[in-house]
Design a protein around this motif. Structure first.
Motif, PDB file in Angstrom:
ATOM      1  N   GLU A  21       0.836  -1.203   0.000  1.00 41.93           N
ATOM      2  CA  GLU A  21       0.000   0.000   0.000  1.00 41.93           C
ATOM      3  C   GLU A  21       0.871   1.252   0.000  1.00 41.93           C
ATOM      4  OE1 GLU A  21      -3.196  -0.526   2.781  1.00 41.93           O
ATOM      5  OE2 GLU A  21      -3.548   1.636   2.721  1.00 41.93           O
ATOM      6  N   LYS A  22       1.801   1.281  -0.923  1.00 48.94           N
ATOM      7  CA  LYS A  22       2.692   2.443  -1.027  1.00 48.94           C
ATOM      8  C   LYS A  22       3.193   2.506  -2.458  1.00 48.94           C
ATOM      9  CE  LYS A  22       5.950   4.906   1.785  1.00 48.94           C
ATOM     10  NZ  LYS A  22       5.595   6.102   1.074  1.00 48.94           N
ATOM     11  N   GLY A  23       3.137   3.687  -3.045  1.00 48.20           N
ATOM     12  CA  GLY A  23       3.651   3.834  -4.406  1.00 48.20           C
ATOM     13  C   GLY A  23       5.174   3.827  -4.385  1.00 48.20           C
ATOM     14  N   GLY A  24       5.756   3.486  -5.516  1.00 49.98           N
ATOM     15  CA  GLY A  24       7.205   3.622  -5.661  1.00 49.98           C
ATOM     16  C   GLY A  24       8.030   2.563  -4.958  1.00 49.98           C
ATOM     17  N   SER A  25       7.423   1.440  -4.563  1.00 55.27           N
ATOM     18  CA  SER A  25       8.206   0.414  -3.858  1.00 55.27           C
ATOM     19  C   SER A  25       8.793  -0.615  -4.827  1.00 55.27           C
ATOM     20  CB  SER A  25       7.344  -0.277  -2.800  1.00 55.27           C
ATOM     21  OG  SER A  25       6.239  -0.894  -3.403  1.00 55.27           O
ATOM     22  N   GLY A  26       8.383  -0.548  -6.101  1.00 63.58           N
ATOM     23  CA  GLY A  26       8.947  -1.463  -7.099  1.00 63.58           C
ATOM     24  C   GLY A  26       7.983  -2.557  -7.535  1.00 63.58           C
ATOM     25  N   LYS A  27       6.689  -2.377  -7.290  1.00 66.94           N
ATOM     26  CA  LYS A  27       5.710  -3.421  -7.661  1.00 66.94           C
ATOM     27  C   LYS A  27       5.709  -3.671  -9.165  1.00 66.94           C
ATOM     28  CE  LYS A  27       2.321  -1.145  -5.680  1.00 66.94           C
ATOM     29  NZ  LYS A  27       3.129  -0.148  -4.948  1.00 66.94           N
ATOM     30  N   SER A  28       5.557  -2.601  -9.957  1.00 64.38           N
ATOM     31  CA  SER A  28       5.418  -2.781 -11.413  1.00 64.38           C
ATOM     32  C   SER A  28       6.724  -3.303 -12.023  1.00 64.38           C
ATOM     33  CB  SER A  28       5.004  -1.465 -12.073  1.00 64.38           C
ATOM     34  OG  SER A  28       3.802  -1.007 -11.489  1.00 64.38           O
ATOM     35  N   THR A  29       7.852  -2.787 -11.551  1.00 65.54           N
ATOM     36  CA  THR A  29       9.154  -3.242 -12.063  1.00 65.54           C
ATOM     37  C   THR A  29       9.337  -4.727 -11.748  1.00 65.54           C
ATOM     38  OG1 THR A  29      10.018  -1.036 -11.592  1.00 65.54           O
ATOM     39  CG2 THR A  29      11.647  -2.770 -11.963  1.00 65.54           C
ATOM     40  N   ARG A 193      12.981  -7.090  -0.155  1.00 65.65           N
ATOM     41  CA  ARG A 193      13.646  -5.795   0.051  1.00 65.65           C
ATOM     42  C   ARG A 193      14.124  -5.279  -1.298  1.00 65.65           C
ATOM     43  NH1 ARG A 193      17.836  -6.478   4.873  1.00 65.65           N
ATOM     44  NH2 ARG A 193      17.678  -4.213   5.007  1.00 65.65           N
ATOM     45  N   ASN A 194      13.751  -4.043  -1.618  1.00 65.94           N
ATOM     46  CA  ASN A 194      14.102  -3.467  -2.921  1.00 65.94           C
ATOM     47  C   ASN A 194      14.964  -2.227  -2.712  1.00 65.94           C
ATOM     48  OD1 ASN A 194      14.162  -3.054  -5.712  1.00 65.94           O
ATOM     49  ND2 ASN A 194      12.296  -1.824  -5.683  1.00 65.94           N
ATOM     50  N   ARG A 195      15.662  -1.876  -3.803  1.00 73.79           N
ATOM     51  CA  ARG A 195      16.512  -0.688  -3.815  1.00 73.79           C
ATOM     52  C   ARG A 195      17.497  -0.715  -2.648  1.00 73.79           C
ATOM     53  NH1 ARG A 195      12.896   4.207  -6.127  1.00 73.79           N
ATOM     54  NH2 ARG A 195      14.978   5.053  -6.286  1.00 73.79           N
ATOM     55  N   GLY A 225      15.897  -8.519  -2.462  1.00 75.38           N
ATOM     56  CA  GLY A 225      15.548  -8.450  -3.884  1.00 75.38           C
ATOM     57  C   GLY A 225      16.629  -7.733  -4.668  1.00 75.38           C
ATOM     58  N   PHE A 226      16.293  -6.551  -5.165  1.00 80.48           N
ATOM     59  CA  PHE A 226      17.191  -5.837  -6.065  1.00 80.48           C
ATOM     60  C   PHE A 226      17.933  -4.715  -5.329  1.00 80.48           C
ATOM     61  CE2 PHE A 226      13.553  -6.618  -9.319  1.00 80.48           C
ATOM     62  CZ  PHE A 226      13.810  -7.986  -9.285  1.00 80.48           C
ATOM     63  N   ALA A 227      19.170  -4.511  -5.741  1.00 77.87           N
ATOM     64  CA  ALA A 227      19.912  -3.355  -5.227  1.00 77.87           C
ATOM     65  C   ALA A 227      19.422  -2.097  -5.956  1.00 77.87           C
ATOM     66  CB  ALA A 227      21.401  -3.557  -5.474  1.00 77.87           C
ATOM     67  N   GLU A 228      19.747  -0.957  -5.415  1.00 78.55           N
ATOM     68  CA  GLU A 228      19.451   0.312  -6.087  1.00 78.55           C
ATOM     69  C   GLU A 228      20.364   0.414  -7.316  1.00 78.55           C
ATOM     70  OE1 GLU A 228      17.400   3.044  -5.314  1.00 78.55           O
ATOM     71  OE2 GLU A 228      18.246   4.077  -7.050  1.00 78.55           O
ATOM     72  N   ARG A 229      19.766   0.330  -8.501  1.00 79.42           N
ATOM     73  CA  ARG A 229      20.565   0.362  -9.735  1.00 79.42           C
ATOM     74  C   ARG A 229      19.831   1.196 -10.779  1.00 79.42           C
ATOM     75  NH1 ARG A 229      24.178  -3.682  -9.306  1.00 79.42           N
ATOM     76  NH2 ARG A 229      23.508  -5.286  -7.858  1.00 79.42           N
ATOM     77  N   VAL A 230      20.568   2.066 -11.416  1.00 80.35           N
ATOM     78  CA  VAL A 230      19.963   2.933 -12.419  1.00 80.35           C
ATOM     79  C   VAL A 230      19.463   2.108 -13.610  1.00 80.35           C
ATOM     80  CG1 VAL A 230      22.059   3.560 -13.710  1.00 80.35           C
ATOM     81  CG2 VAL A 230      20.236   5.226 -13.425  1.00 80.35           C
ATOM     82  N   VAL A 231      20.021   0.912 -13.844  1.00 79.15           N
ATOM     83  CA  VAL A 231      19.581   0.122 -15.006  1.00 79.15           C
ATOM     84  C   VAL A 231      18.089  -0.227 -14.913  1.00 79.15           C
ATOM     85  CG1 VAL A 231      21.860  -0.872 -15.498  1.00 79.15           C
ATOM     86  CG2 VAL A 231      20.281  -2.139 -14.026  1.00 79.15           C
ATOM     87  N   TYR A 232      17.560  -0.420 -13.696  1.00 83.77           N
ATOM     88  CA  TYR A 232      16.134  -0.770 -13.573  1.00 83.77           C
ATOM     89  C   TYR A 232      15.253   0.377 -14.084  1.00 83.77           C
ATOM     90  CZ  TYR A 232      17.322  -4.927 -10.889  1.00 83.77           C
ATOM     91  OH  TYR A 232      17.813  -6.147 -10.510  1.00 83.77           O
ATOM     92  N   ARG A 233      15.760   1.604 -13.962  1.00 81.12           N
ATOM     93  CA  ARG A 233      14.955   2.751 -14.429  1.00 81.12           C
ATOM     94  C   ARG A 233      15.064   2.924 -15.927  1.00 81.12           C
ATOM     95  NH1 ARG A 233      17.074   6.970 -10.163  1.00 81.12           N
ATOM     96  NH2 ARG A 233      17.165   5.521  -8.425  1.00 81.12           N
ATOM     97  N   GLU A 234      16.220   2.534 -16.475  1.00 81.31           N
ATOM     98  CA  GLU A 234      16.432   2.740 -17.909  1.00 81.31           C
ATOM     99  C   GLU A 234      15.663   1.747 -18.775  1.00 81.31           C
ATOM    100  OE1 GLU A 234      20.999   4.444 -17.617  1.00 81.31           O
ATOM    101  OE2 GLU A 234      20.667   2.329 -18.036  1.00 81.31           O
TER     102      GLU A 234
HETATM  103  N1  LIG Z   1      15.993  -1.655  -7.664  1.00 75.59           N
HETATM  104  C1  LIG Z   1      15.766  -0.442  -8.194  1.00 75.59           C
HETATM  105  N2  LIG Z   1      16.780   0.421  -8.423  1.00 75.59           N
HETATM  106  C2  LIG Z   1      16.545   1.648  -8.936  1.00 75.59           C
HETATM  107  N3  LIG Z   1      15.336   2.109  -9.272  1.00 75.59           N
HETATM  108  C3  LIG Z   1      14.264   1.308  -9.069  1.00 75.59           C
HETATM  109  C4  LIG Z   1      14.423  -0.012  -8.529  1.00 75.59           C
HETATM  110  N4  LIG Z   1      13.183  -0.587  -8.453  1.00 75.59           N
HETATM  111  C5  LIG Z   1      12.320   0.329  -8.928  1.00 75.59           C
HETATM  112  N5  LIG Z   1      12.955   1.463  -9.289  1.00 75.59           N
HETATM  113  C6  LIG Z   1      12.367   2.722  -9.781  1.00 75.59           C
HETATM  114  O1  LIG Z   1      11.523   3.216  -8.747  1.00 75.59           O
HETATM  115  C7  LIG Z   1      10.348   3.807  -9.276  1.00 75.59           C
HETATM  116  C8  LIG Z   1       9.106   3.096  -8.728  1.00 75.59           C
HETATM  117  O2  LIG Z   1       9.083   1.756  -9.222  1.00 75.59           O
HETATM  118  P1  LIG Z   1       7.715   1.068  -9.638  1.00 75.59           P
HETATM  119  O3  LIG Z   1       8.055  -0.311 -10.062  1.00 75.59           O
HETATM  120  O4  LIG Z   1       6.946   1.930 -10.595  1.00 75.59           O
HETATM  121  O5  LIG Z   1       7.002   1.041  -8.214  1.00 75.59           O
HETATM  122  P2  LIG Z   1       5.431   0.865  -7.826  1.00 75.59           P
HETATM  123  O6  LIG Z   1       4.804   0.062  -8.916  1.00 75.59           O
HETATM  124  O7  LIG Z   1       5.470   0.157  -6.507  1.00 75.59           O
HETATM  125  O8  LIG Z   1       4.856   2.242  -7.702  1.00 75.59           O
HETATM  126  C9  LIG Z   1      10.478   3.725 -10.785  1.00 75.59           C
HETATM  127  O9  LIG Z   1      11.060   4.921 -11.220  1.00 75.59           O
HETATM  128  C10 LIG Z   1      11.441   2.550 -10.984  1.00 75.59           C
HETATM  129  O10 LIG Z   1      12.138   2.659 -12.200  1.00 75.59           O
END
Ligand SMILES: Nc1ncnc2c1ncn2[C@@H]1O[C@H](COP(=O)(O)OP(=O)(O)O)[C@@H](O)[C@H]1O
Ligand SMILES: [Mg+2]
Length: 306
Positions: A21-29, A193-195, A225-234
């Motif tokens: 129940e929080k945006g930006g946690s990495g659900k969609s990724t 655990r993400n980022r 889970g995943f480390a904080e990596r710019v590749v996930y955003r690209e």
């Molecule tokens: N492991 C990661 N490292 C860096 N950026 C990440 C990582 N996981 C997700 N992000 C970035 O964080 C933001 C939120 O991710 P997103 O998957 O959209 O979350 P949610 O669906 O929970 O709102 C996006 O900009 C995404 O690219």
């Protein structure tokens, strides 16, 4: 808010829900990475986006399809549905409409696919609760921050001990209870655990200790889970994942160590989820792996997934 679970019998697809129940946690990724990993493992995968306001998951998959077509690449894509929210004046009518929309999407795929991956919005909605109550596997990505931990539990500020469960944890408890009532099965709940910071820090250790304590109390498993990596955003504009064959055609640049390490952490996550892979799917993946080895291609993800 009444939630009637949709019955999902043993012949049906395994349901993986991404929720927090929080945006930006990495659900969609994470949802796309899980879906693509399963496709590469020969599974028949469908995906459902319940976040019809943001539609990040839908856009991610559309971008993947469009990029595959434009660059002439073979990128596996799932059968995808986006379930719209009802926006009428009456709560009851909206819930009835949303239940119908969701059931229709499930009915179209549950007997023809091995796994359904459902992405949910980062706020409490009827559809999000409904999805939680039918999850076989619930994956909750959690950013490594006490602000994000707060949706699961409250802490004592002096010794960081868990003092109580928060609204999302309570919602999951209730959804699991309902799931159990329907067919006696317990949802496998995994907090991922993400980022994660690549450096050790006091925050990382304390958040880890809080999650471990709560895991025992709430009955979830916790994995890194995943480390904080710019590749996930690209990856997003081309709909790519760390599991794709990344080269200058797919990525637009040469892959670096971060891509390689990202791929390893995605494979480790998939193995930690213990999703049931169907025998037919495994045979499909094995046949494809054989084809790749004949063609002298590099090791593929489906060789590595347990
Ligand atoms: N492991 C990661 N490292 C860096 N950026 C990440 C990582 N996981 C997700 N992000 C970035 O964080 C933001 C939120 O991710 P997103 O998957 O959209 O979350 P949610 O669906 O929970 O709102 C996006 O900009 C995404 O690219
Ligand atoms: Mg999202």
């Amino acid at each position: 808010m009444l939630v009637q679970p949709i019955h999902n019998n043993s012949q049906s697809a395994h349901v993986v829900v991404l929720g927090n129940e929080k945006g930006g946690s990495g659900k969609s990724t994470t949802a796309l990475h899980i879906a693509v990993a399963l496709l590469k493992a020969g599974q028949r995968v469908a995906t459902i986006d319940l976040d019809s306001r943001q539609k990040s998951f839908t856009h991610y998959i559309e971008n993947r399809r469009a990029w595959a077509e434009r660059a002439g690449l073979k990128l596996e894509t799932p059968t995808h549905y986006c379930v719209e929210r009802a926006e009428g004046a009456s709560v009851e009518a909206n819930e009835a409409q949303e239940f119908a929309n969701f059931s229709q999407a499930i009915a179209k795929i549950e007997h023809t696919h091995d796994v359904v991956v459902i992405d949910t919005p980062g706020n409490d909605t009827y559809l999000m609760r409904l999805a939680h109550s039918m999850a076989d596997t619930l994956v909750t990505p959690l950013n490594d921050s006490f602000v994000d931990f707060d949706v699961l539990a409250t802490l004592d500020p002096t010794n960081f001990a868990v003092t109580g469960e928060s609204h999302y944890a309570e919602m999951v408890r209730e959804a699991r209870r309902q799931r159990r009532l329907v067919d006696g099965r317990l949802t496998d709940w995994i907090v991922v655990r993400n980022r994660l910071s690549q450096l050790g820090s006091r925050n990382k250790r304390l958040v880890g200790e809080g999650i471990a304590e709560l895991a025992k109390r709430m009955g979830f498993r916790c994995v890194d889970g995943f480390a904080e990596r710019v590749v996930y955003r690209e990856f997003f504009p081309r709909g790519l994942t760390a599991l794709d064959d990344l080269d200058e055609t797919t990525l637009g640049t040469r892959p670096n160590m971060s891509h390689v390490t990202a791929r390893e952490e995605v494979i480790a996550l998939l193995n930690a989820l213990h999703l049931p892979l169907t025998e037919n799917g495994k045979r499909r993946a094995a046949a494809r792996a054989e084809w790749y080895s004949v063609m002298d291609q590099p090791l593929q993800v489906h060789d590595v997934l347990a």
